[in-house]
Structures are given as C-alpha cells and as structure tokens.
Motif scaffolding. Structure first.
Motif, short mmCIF file in Angstrom:
data_model
loop_
_atom_site.label_atom_id
_atom_site.label_comp_id
_atom_site.label_asym_id
_atom_site.label_seq_id
_atom_site.Cartn_x
_atom_site.Cartn_y
_atom_site.Cartn_z
N ALA B 368 -45.83 -19.83 -49.18
CA ALA B 368 -45.63 -21.26 -49.44
C ALA B 368 -45.79 -22.12 -48.19
CB ALA B 368 -44.27 -21.50 -50.09
N PRO B 369 -45.32 -21.66 -47.02
CA PRO B 369 -45.43 -22.54 -45.84
C PRO B 369 -46.87 -22.93 -45.52
CG PRO B 369 -43.89 -20.76 -45.38
CD PRO B 369 -44.55 -20.43 -46.70
N HIS B 370 -47.80 -21.97 -45.68
CA HIS B 370 -49.20 -22.27 -45.36
C HIS B 370 -49.71 -23.40 -46.27
CE1 HIS B 370 -48.24 -17.96 -44.94
NE2 HIS B 370 -49.13 -17.86 -43.99
N ALA B 371 -49.46 -23.23 -47.56
CA ALA B 371 -49.96 -24.21 -48.52
C ALA B 371 -49.27 -25.56 -48.32
CB ALA B 371 -49.73 -23.71 -49.94
N ALA B 372 -47.98 -25.52 -48.04
CA ALA B 372 -47.25 -26.79 -47.85
C ALA B 372 -47.77 -27.51 -46.60
CB ALA B 372 -45.75 -26.53 -47.74
N PHE B 373 -48.11 -26.75 -45.57
CA PHE B 373 -48.67 -27.36 -44.35
C PHE B 373 -49.89 -28.19 -44.74
CE2 PHE B 373 -51.75 -26.61 -40.71
CZ PHE B 373 -51.25 -27.65 -39.93
N ALA B 374 -50.76 -27.59 -45.54
CA ALA B 374 -52.00 -28.29 -45.91
C ALA B 374 -51.72 -29.47 -46.84
CB ALA B 374 -52.95 -27.30 -46.58
#
Ligand code: FAD
Lengths: 283, 744
Positions: B368-374
C-alpha cells in the motif's frame, strides 16, 4: 591472534618490530568492524591505550600536543581546546556516537586512511604535525603527508603515531568543519570541508581550505585559498571558493553518493565553512 | 495526543497502565530467542551464495566435515523436494537452495559445530562449483520480451498451466469507464513513480534454538510473529507431521511483517536431528539484510482525472511490484490505496515481477505505501492546480460507509472524514509552518484482517486471572488483552497476567499480522471472559441461594436484588470457594474473526529543504489515525509513531543498493539508513475513535496504516517547500538536488 598492552612507547616499538603482521590499535572502532567483516586478523593486536604519552593533551610553548590514542570525547570536552580549534573539535565530534567517541582516537581516525575521516581536514587546515615512532627513533611530519590513498599510509613497517602537534593559531583566526551526511548523525561523510582563516578587520589575510571524502585523500584547495586571501569574503570571492572546491573534487560513485552530487556539494560546503570560520575569526 | 471522544466510557479500556512485560524489558530480563542457551548446544552457521544467480554444479562438504568441532552439515539434499504446487514450495527452496541459487546471499548449506567460529570456518570450507546464470535485477528488465528467467520454478499464478515466467501475478481491476471519464475530465495528471526495496529493519535479527530429541520431537524456541506458523512451515519443509514440533515463542524484538515467515527453523531442526544435540542459529545483521525479506520495490504509472471543482472522476493505474526471486509473495494489493476515494471509474493493473534479489516479505500494510506515494502525490498536484486546499479536495472525495473499495466491496463504517476533520482542526494545521518550511498532507488506508485466534482465561484462587493467548506480542498487545479482560471481569488490570503460550498450551492462533491481534485475539479474550461471567454468576447464585437469573455481574462482583442483606460476592470470594462450588473456573474461546475494521490515517508534515544540498529536514509532523477504540492509547500512539518513523526513513534515505551483479552494497545500518532520533521531530499523534461495530469494544487494527501516508506527505511538503515533484523513493539529498537543478 594475540593481544598485547604495552605501557611505554619503547615497549610498543619492540612489540611491533618483533612481531611481523602485528597491528596497533586505539579505540578499535575501525579495527573490530573490519575484522568482523572478514579482514585478516593481525598476529598481535597492540593496544596503545595504556601508554600515558598517547593518552594526554597538553598546551605549552605555543603549541598543543595531543596523544594519538586519546578518546576524542576527551578532546571535544576540553573547553580551552575547543575554543581555539572549534573546527577540529567539530570534526572529531562528528565521529560516530558518544559511545564510539569514548573509544575513538585522532590517531585511529587518521591511520585508518579513510578519505572521509572527519577529524582530518581540520587538522590539515591547522597544519597539524604527526610525531611518529619507529625502529630508528622518532620523526615529525605534516598530518597531510600521513595518508597517501584509501587505507594507504606513508608510515613504514613498525612505525606508529605517538602524538599530534598543533601550533597556537595567530590572533583573529577561526576554523570550521562542515560535513554532509544524509542522516543527522551516525553516518559517514559524503563530503567534508574544513576552512581556517585569519582576518584583519574585514580582510582575510590567510586561508586554508581542505576537502574530505571527495578524493583518495583529504585535499587542500589552493585556488580556493587564493580566492579568500585578500578578500572580504564577498559574494564574488565565495563564488570563486565554491567553483574552486568543486573543481578540486575528484570523487568516486559509490553507495554513499554520486560523483555529480559530491562535486556540487563540495563547493557548497567549502563556501559555508569559509563563512563560518570567518565569523569565528572576527568574534 | 488529543483523542476524539469515544461515546462509550469504560473503566479500564482507554487507560494507560504500564505494560505487563515492561519491567522485564527495561531491566534486561526479557528473553529473546538469542538469549536462550541449552546445555550441550551447538552453534550453526551458513554458507551463502556469492552469486545472484547460478546453478550449483556440485557441493563438497568433506573438508568441512573433517574440521575441528563440526558435528553436522546440511544442504538442500537433506530436505524433501516439495511439489511445485505446494504452498510451502518457495519457502522450502529459500531456506536452503536446491540446485540453483536465486540471489546473492541465498543459503546453500549450514554447519553445526561446538562454537560459532568453528561453524563459520567450516562453512567457508565447503566447496561449491557454480555455473553462472544471467542476473535480472529490474522490473523493466524482467518484463522485457525474451528476458532470462529469474527462477525456473516460477509460473504466473491464477492462469492455469503455463510456461515458467518472470511474472508472479497479474491482477486487472476495472469499474466504470476510465477511458471515457479521463477524456471528459477537466484536469488529468499522469506521472511515473519508482520505489526502492526497503527492509523492515527490526532490531532483533532472526534467531532460534532447537532441540530435536531421540523421540523425534523437536522443541523450538524462536522469535516470530506467529509460532503456529513456525510450526506449520517448519514441519512442511522437513516433511514432518505438525505434531512433532512444539514452538515456544520468545520475546520478539520487532517484526513489522518480516517475521511472518521462516528462514532458520527447518535448518536448525535438521542439524539438531543429525547431531543429536540442541542447535542455536542466529543471523547476523548482514544476513538479515541480505537474506531475509525486504519489502518489494515498485514502479507505478498513475493517471488521475478530475473536474474543475475537484471531483475525482477516474484513475488509471499500472503498478508493478518487484517481489524478489519467488512468486509466493506478490504485491497485488496496491490497488487497495484507491479505497480512500470515491472513484466512479477505475482501471488498475497490478503486477508481481520477479528479480534475482531476496525473497520479499510483508512490511506493514504490504504494497500500500508504494501506491499511496503515487496516488497521493498526484492528488496533491490536482489540489494545487485547482488552487484547492489539499484537505478540502480530499474531504470532497473521501470514501464513507457504503462506498466501494477497489475490489468492489462496500466499505463498512469508516473514519476517513473524521480523520481529515481532526487534522483540519488541529493545532498543527491551524498554525503557519515555521519560517522557511512548507507543508504537505496525505492519506493512507489499510483494510486489516481477522483470522483465527484462541484465548483461555483461568481465574485463580486468589481472585486474579491469567489470560492465555497465542498471539506474539509485537506492539503491546498483552497490555491490551489485560485491559479488555479487566473491563469484562471488573478486576484491576494488574490482577491480570497476560501470557503468550506455546503451541501445546493454547489453541491454534494465526500470525500477529494484518493489525489483527487486539481485534481478533482480543475478541476471543472478551468471549472467554463473558463465558466466565456467566459461570461466576451461576456459582454466586448457588452460594447466595438465589435464582441464577437474578444475579448480575457488576464491577467485579455478583450482585442480586433477591439476596437480602447480602454483600456482593466478589470474584475473589467466588474463586476462593471454587472447589466447593464446582471446581476451577476457566474458559476458552476460539474464533475465526470476521469484521476487521479498516483504519484510515492522515499525516501532515512541515519540511525545510536545503536547496544547495538537497537535504530535507522535517520540522513538524502529525499523524492522525482512526483506531476505532484505543484500548491502550499509548500503544496506539506508539504504532502511529512507529509507522510514521519507518515511513519517514522510507521517504528520505532507506534503500537497497545493488551492484550490477546483484550484490547488496549496504548490508548494515551504517549505510542502510534508517532514521536516527535526531533526524526526527516529536511525532505528534491524534487518535480518532470511530468504533468498529464488529468488535465488542470497537477496535480497529492500528499497526499498519501509519506507514502508508508518510512518503507522499513528505513528497508533497518537498513540493511545497522547493517546488519540485519527487517521483522516486527515497527522496535522498542527491535526488532532490538533481531535481532542483533540472528545474532551473
Ligand atoms: C558506528 C560507527 C560510526 C562511525 N562514525 C564515524 C564518523 O562519523 N566519522 C569518522 O570519521 N569515522 C567514523 N567511524 C570510524 C571510527 O570510529 C573512526 O575512524 C575513529 O576515529 C577510529 O579511531 P580508533 O581509535 O577506534 O581506531 P582503531 O580502530 O583503533 O584504529 C584504526 C586504524 O588506525 C590504526 N591506528 C590506530 N592508532 C594508530 C596509531 N597511533 N598509529 C598508527 N596507526 C594507528 C589501526 O591499526 C587501524 O588500522 C565510525 C565507526 C563506527 C563503528
């Protein structure tokens, strides 16, 4: 591997001479991690911390004498020393953490031969000398001449650093050391810059600019020094310092930083250290 | 620190007692796995691969076997070959390589000897002949046509029979008509992002001590997030029945998802079996970083469309996660991050892609962190393009109960709006950033899970209670169990001893993961306590000589209006008489919990960027999160702060740096830069409480969501402070300085 703890310089000298493959150490904050990561063990590890001469700091006859094995925390808590050489103290004060500094030494920091050693640039800026003991007695050379490349020293087999000498600076002199690390502490310098200046009013009369971590050894930057001398550290002079320091940087790409970054930041830190040193010189 | 009032008031729940396990930890008495030593124990060490990809042509252990102190050596040949369809196949060939090494640091053999030094020396003397294979390190490289295979055993999942592939999973999701909505949108922003592998960075390296006895049973002491999981995987890899293994959980020094699998135990158990002596196996920090699971790296292309008044109309996303050398942990849930907003149209494609790098593992809210970053970076850009306040834009689009998640499930009651409102009203958001600083905000989401838990509550003859669960306590859950039991039973929280019991002393319990322990295991504790209260009332009725129906449990005692002149009968009075009234008072509850409550967070950071060095300083940071109900607010805050700090490390400096031949260049905390204390301001916390209707006290898991917002929060603050949009993690000084230079 054996451990030896001589109590005199002569004893240490004899141990080194008699045991091929032996190695001196002070804080062992470089030696132990290096052995842990697979560097070959020496035949004898010779502990320098029981030799009084290597563990003391004195100030007389116009110069300071600092034992090569003395914990850096003792130097950075010496109020008289830190007020005269705030830049050297800053450098020594950046090494690791409190725990590391209760062990780490100026001798170890220099003789580990790392281009990123934090105490070295400011020592060179103050033209510190190293007193070296070997089989044939003692000799004194500039600190700048001790390290010849990463992990490479000019010391001969059987030689070790006993102490450092630094002359009292002239009046209106200040020094500063600034380093760049991605973290605020517990990190290794990507770039380090030490500057020492002597001021006459607003005019700089003497300057030394030394960079760390951007070349195989710490390097002096004569062009930056020339730009400072005679200037009032005005914008034009500082721009020259920045450009000269960047030009003098000859770094590598590694896990700690890129060439491009190191070159650029070397200029920035040299400029900032110059401004800070001049402020201290005027104070 | 200000908590939004939970409408319910409790006596114990919501208080902050000192944790029951605190004293032992503070004085150094707590026993972690590496602290344990058994008489006659051997020490084991690994031989690990010096290559990132190679066939093992031969292994010769004869020299090593003859070395001093050596008692046993194992290689992959000492373990059964699991079928490729076996769920433990990948972990079994990760534990010790079979025929092929898939990443630098892959374990090949292990030696047990009298001392660790002897074991290490012997391991280094094992002779291995390799045949080098091409090394694949990046997502693009692995997905390219004709790319060499990372792992010949990997097949794309869920597609039926297929050729070996570098793809682990491919998950498309669609709702509405994203293309049409995008074409109709007033504003469309598209960007590409990338994220480096990061490690969980738990302070305690993996460790175990195992004694395989002559009876064939193995006694395991290990640090993990789930000892039933350790039992199951160890048995599967050894080819044993599960019951041959007993696992006693040691105290755990951090896991964050990284200890939800097994590395050491099957190896140590086999060594112990061969040597007939207990074996201790402890990883070094370097081994942890090289050979235990980091979180995936990622590459994401995200496009979001909105109307000119800030309504988000469509998202189109391509997300590829680099999952390491095996396909069994595939980051396919990045799409979850979309769940924060009502996107009427979405088109998402998630890929799990292999590379010759360590087997990845879960890390707080995995993927989730990767996607939320984007996503949160682009939403921030939309807000600034539209000159809208970033909180207002998010409030306008925030998901509420009934809105659909990316997977198409409707949200239950959730607290995103409440979190946004709480940040808006906070002192932080109401104050101007300090001189030279600028502000960023971002949202994060994690769905949380339920799963199986068991709890036994024993009432003791002195009126105290022992609460026994099977959930390793990685974040203060013992204190939370004790608080819920205290609330139920009406006795002092310190009259309760919470225990995490071994696999033979408590019912099956799933791993402490998915922020589930306080929710699901807590639910089991509450059920067991409620069963006990019924029994306590029954015993009291007997003693009082009144009808059972007329007895009530109030404040730790049985009271009955019909018991004329009688004092309430306290829990201690009833347990003291237990022998005469029917025997010991004990109850067990087991469940497969449904109704885990999603937890949302909103973070806010003020940062300063040194435009000459690219260095970012965080000057103020606030984390707001919906905890449902904070059973022990200090540990909820601890989770929020811990997640924030790990996220800050991920945002600014943490990254796996590989050489071109796949060797990790920074396998230590000196160069793998997790934040140090002086890198951080105090992390301010605001707990929001929107109770989860599916838990007796309203608990939502809080362990994971906190790591989701920080990267975008900081990226958005850097944008505000320095004018550059960072799209690559970590946003380290060289990258920020380069972006500043490019922008000039
Ligand atoms: C966690 C950690 C953080 C660190 N952070 C920093 C940092 O920020 N900046 C930095 O510069 N360094 C850092 N270091 C490296 C190290 O602490 C320093 O270089 C320190 O000054 C070394 O001193 P020592 O006395 O411990 O050296 P030792 O380990 O005892 O010796 C280092 C080397 O010098 C040789 N040597 C020692 N004394 C003498 C002598 N008198 N004559 C000749 N040779 C000698 C030894 O043989 C050895 O090769 C860090 C180390 C650690 C473990």
């Amino acid at each position: 591997m054996e451990y030896a703890a001589p109590t005199t310089v002569d004893e240490a000298r004899t141990l080194l001479a008699d045991n091929p493959g032996s190695r001196v150490f002070a804080g062992a904050t470089d030696v132990v991690p290096q052995m842990r990561s697979g560097r070959p063990e020496p035949s004898v590890l010779i502990d320098l911390k029981l030799i009084d001469r290597l563990m003391s700091v004195t100030h007389d006859n116009g110069h300071w004498t600092i034992g090569a094995a003395m914990p850096t925390s003792e130097l950075t808590s010496n109020g008289e020393f830190t007020s005269v050489f705030p830049g050297i103290s800053e450098g020594a004060g950046w090494i690791g953490s409190d725990q590391i500094q209760n062990r780490s030494s100026l001798g170890g920091n220099l003789c580990n031969g790392s281009p990123a050693a934090d105490s070295v640039p400011a020592m060179i800026a103050s033209e510190a000398r190293a007193v070296i003991a070997g089989t044939d007695g003692e000799r004194t050379i500039p600190v700048a001449d001790v390290v010849t490349g990463p992990g490479q020293l000019s010391l001969a087999d059987g030689e070790f650093v006993v102490e450092f000498e630094i002359d009292d600076p002239p009046a209106n002199t200040g020094d500063a050391y600034i380093r760049m690390t991605p973290r605020t502490e517990m990190d290794i310098a990507i770039v380090g810059a030490a500057v020492r200046v002597t001021m006459n009013g607003d005019t700089c009369t003497d300057a030394r600019v030394v960079l760390g971590a951007v070349a195989p050894t710490a390097v002096r930057v004569p062009d930056a020094e020339a730009a400072l001398i005679g200037s009032s550290l005005d914008e034009a002079a500082l721009a020259e310092v920045t450009a000269a320091a960047s030009a003098a940087a000859n770094p590598i790409n590694d896990k700690r930083g890129t060439i491009e970054y190191r070159v650029q930041v070397a200029g920035v830190l040299a400029k900032r250290a110059a401004v800070l040193a001049a402020e201290r010189a005027r104070a | 620190m200000t908590a939004i009032e939970n409408p319910k008031t409790y006596k114990w729940v919501g208080t902050r007692p000192i944790r029951h396990d605190g004293y032992d930890k503070v004085v150094g008495k707590a026993r972690f796995a590496a602290d344990l030593n058994l008489p006659g124990q051997l020490h084991a060490a690994y031989l690990r691969s010096p290559h990132a990809h190679a066939n093992i042509v031969s292994i010769d252990t004869s020299k090593a076997e003859a070395m001093p102190g050596v008692k046993a050596i194992v290689t992959g040949d000492d373990f059964p070959a699991l079928d490729i369809t076996d769920p433990n196949h990948d972990v079994s060939i990760n534990v010790l390589a079979r025929g092929t090494v898939l990443y630098h640091g892959h374990a090949i053999a292990a030696v047990a000897a009298n001392t660790k030094a002897e074991a290490q020396t012997a391991a280094a003397a094992i002779e291995v002949e390799y045949e080098l294979l091409p090394v694949v390190l990046g997502i693009d490289e692995a997905m390219a046509d004709g790319a060499p295979l990372v792992n010949e055993h990997n097949h794309q999942k869920f597609v039926g029979p297929s050729d070996p592939s570098n793809i682990a999973t491919h998950t498309p999701l669609e709702r509405g008509d994203a293309d049409a909505a995008m074409a109709a949108a007033d504003i469309v922003i598209e960007r590409e992002f990338d994220c480096a592998h990061v490690h969980q960075g738990y302070i305690e390296p993996h460790a175990c001590v195992i004694d395989t006895g002559a009876d064939g049973k193995a006694n395991v002491w290990a640090s993990s997030q789930g000892h039933f999981m350790v039992r199951a995987i160890t048995a599967a890899v050894l080819g044993w029945e599960t019951s041959r293994i007993k696992v006693t959980p040691a105290e755990i020094g951090g896991g964050f998802g990284g200890k939800t699998t097994v590395y050491l135990e099957p190896v140590a158990a086999r060594l112990s079996e061969k040597a007939g002596r207990p074996v201790k196996l402890v990883m070094s920090r370097e081994e942890v970083l090289r050979s235990s699971g980091p979180a995936p790296g990622a590459k994401l292309r995200i496009k979001i469309g909105a109307t000119s008044d800030g309504e988000l109309t469509a998202i189109d996303g391509w997300m590829a996660y680099q999952v390491g050398a095996y396909g069994d942990f595939a980051g396919m849930v990045g799409a979850m991050s979309v769940a924060s907003y009502k996107f009427p149209n979405l088109k998402l494609e998630s890929w799990g892609v292999l590379s010759n790098t360590p087997k990845t593992a879960a890390y707080r809210a995995p993927s989730a962190p990767h996607a939320a970053f984007a996503i949160e970076s682009i939403i921030d850009d939309i807000a600034s393009e539209l000159s809208m306040d970033p909180i207002e834009l998010r409030l306008k689009n925030a998901a509420v109960e009934g809105d659909l998640t990316a997977m198409g499930m409707p949200h239950p009651r959730i607290g995103l709006v409440e979190c946004l409102e709480a940040l808006k009203a906070s002192d932080h958001y109401q104050s101007e950033p300090a001189e030279g600083a600028a502000r960023g905000v971002a949202v994060g989401f994690w769905f949380n899970i339920g799963e199986q838990s068991s709890a036994t509550v024993n009432l003791n003859e002195d009126g105290t209670a022992t609460v026994i669960t099977g959930s390793p306590d990685i974040g203060g859950s013992r204190a939370s169990m004790a608080l819920m039991a205290a609330e139920e039973l009406g006795i002092d929280v310190y009259s309760i001893t919470p225990v995490v019991a071994d696999t033979e002393a408590v019912g099956f319990t799933d791993v402490t993961e998915g922020s589930r322990a306080t929710f699901a295991t807590g639910k089991a504790v509450v059920e067991a306590c409620r069963e006990l209260k019924v029994e306590l009332c029954r015993r009291a009725a007997q003693t009082m000589g009144v009808d059972e129906a007329e007895v009530e449990w109030v404040d730790g005692a049985a009271v009955s209006p019909s018991h004329v002149g009688g004092e309430p009968l306290t829990l201690a009075a009833i347990t003291a008489q237990a022998k005469r009234t029917g025997g010991p008072l004990t109850a067990t509850a087991s469940l497969n919990a449904a109704g885990a409550g999603p937890s949302f967070a909103v973070h806010c950071a003020d940062v300063k960027v040194d435009e000459e060095t690219g260095q970012t300083e965080i000057v103020r940071y606030t984390a707001v999160q919906d905890a449902g109900t904070a059973i022990h607010p200090s540990y909820v805050e601890g989770q929020m702060q811990g997640g924030s700090v790990q996220g800050i490390g991920w945002a600014l400096n943490e990254e796996y740096i590989f050489s071109s031949d796949g060797v990790l260049m920074n396998p230590g905390f000196l160069d793998y830069r997790i934040p140090v204390a002086s890198d951080l301001p105090m992390i301010e916390t605001i707990i929001v409480e929107v109770p989860n209707p599916s838990h007796p006290y309203g608990v939502r898991g809080v362990g994971e969501t906190g790591i989701v917002p920080p990267m975008a929060t900081i990226g958005n603050a850097i944008k505000a402070a320095a004018g550059v949009r960072m799209t690559s993690l970590p946003m380290s000084p060289p990258k920020v300085l380069k972006a500043l230079g490019d922008a000039r």
